[in-house]
Design an enzyme around this catalytic site. Structure first.
Site, PDB file in Angstrom:
ATOM      1  N   CYS A 209       0.825  -1.270  -0.178  1.00  0.00           N
ATOM      2  CA  CYS A 209       0.259  -0.011  -0.218  1.00  0.00           C
ATOM      3  C   CYS A 209       0.834   1.241  -0.023  1.00  0.00           C
ATOM      4  O   CYS A 209       2.084   1.142   0.268  1.00  0.00           O
ATOM      5  CB  CYS A 209      -0.827   0.053   1.228  1.00  0.00           C
ATOM      6  SG  CYS A 209      -1.873  -1.296   1.313  1.00  0.00           S
ATOM      7  N   GLY A 210       0.253   2.463  -0.290  1.00  0.00           N
ATOM      8  CA  GLY A 210       1.095   3.800  -0.426  1.00  0.00           C
ATOM      9  C   GLY A 210       0.358   4.623   0.756  1.00  0.00           C
ATOM     10  O   GLY A 210      -0.898   4.703   0.922  1.00  0.00           O
TER      11      GLY A 210
END
Length: 297
Positions: free
Chosen positions: A2-3
């Protein structure tokens, strides 16, 4: 994978640019999480408590708000944004509002509650999600965002981050917690309830519980290092603050930048390159098992 992005403004002159800066940071993290995105923005104080509602469309939300106003004999100030609507309710009426919505408005979820915080999240590319809610036009003191690549659960709006389980409190997470079900049961015995099976919602609930017990944000995050098993990077927002912590192994990427004007977080440095004055910023990798926190007093 994820970011995560986060931006905490020290300089009030930058507050009108918060949304536009955060939007660009979020879009840059698209390839770390292309299936859904969300963000929390801390803007101006609301009258009472701001509840961010999510529904299938604006017609369903308008019907729910109208029924709520009629039933409680109240009139709410509202702000409509795509599949979300923010309503300002008197603090003493919040429990009534929640009870009525639960009993009479199936399909309408309360995403967040706060004096200053609003949370928006949806399935889709981060740039599209930001555009749908006009993130670029939002102002405020700080905000956090998340792009999700669902590897352990379905791609749904309910699974998107941020998660919030307390007033003006929210959390985004990159990683995986191995003991979240044990912690969920422990927190449920303490009176907390959860809307999803997502491990990140458990982490958010844990921090809310610790702070309700009297811990500071920094103390709550320090205790998470003892109580959580797994690997994680947490970025947390509260009404007055912004904090970051990584697990003791710190295998998830993270970078921070600090200037006299702001503190910024990104899962990768490229999320930060568009920030003003980044060429003069102190850029560093947050150390494992160390809490970094900035708060207004």
């Amino acid at each position: 994978m994820c970011g995560i992005v986060g931006l905490y403004l020290k300089n009030p002159k930058l507050e009108p640019q918060l949304g536009s800066l955060l939007s660009k940071m979020l879009e840059t993290m698209t390839d770390r999480g292309p299936d859904s995105a969300g963000f929390a923005v801390y803007g101006s104080d609301g009258a009472g408590v701001k509840l961010t509602l999510r529904g299938p469309d604006q017609a369903a939300l308008a019907k729910a708000v109208s029924g709520l106003e009629e039933a409680l004999k109240l009139s709410f100030e509202t702000a409509e944004r795509d599949t979300h609507t923010v309503i300002a309710v008197p603090a003493e009426s919040e429990d009534q509002v929640r009870s009525w919505l639960k009993a009479n408005a199936p399909g309408i979820d309360i995403v967040s509650a706060g004096r200053r915080m609003e949370i928006y999240k949806e399935v889709g590319l981060p740039a599209h999600v930001a555009e749908r809610f006009d993130l670029a036009g939002m102002t405020g003191t700080h905000g956090i965002g998340h792009t999700r690549m669902a590897t352990e659960s379905a791609v749904t709006t309910n699974g998107a981050h941020p998660f919030s389980t307390g007033i003006d409190e929210c959390l985004v997470h990159n990683g995986s917690l191995s003991n979240h079900n044990d912690l969920r049961r422990r927190l449920e015995r303490e009176g907390l309830s959860f809307a999803t099976r997502n491990d990140t919602e458990v982490a958010a609930g844990y921090l809310s519980w610790r702070m309700r017990e009297g811990a500071s944000l920094k103390e709550a995050l320090e205790s998470s290092l003892r109580d959580f098993d797994g690997f994680f990077t947490f970025v947390v927002g509260t009404e007055t603050g912004f904090a970051v912590v990584r697990d003791p192994i710190a295998c998830k990427p993270a970078v921070m930048a600090e200037t006299d004007d702001y503190v910024a977080f990104g899962s990768e440095y490229r999320a930060l390159v568009g920030l003003p004055g980044i060429d003069k910023a102190r850029v560093f990798e947050p150390e494992p098992a160390r809490v970094y926190a900035w708060e207004r007093h």
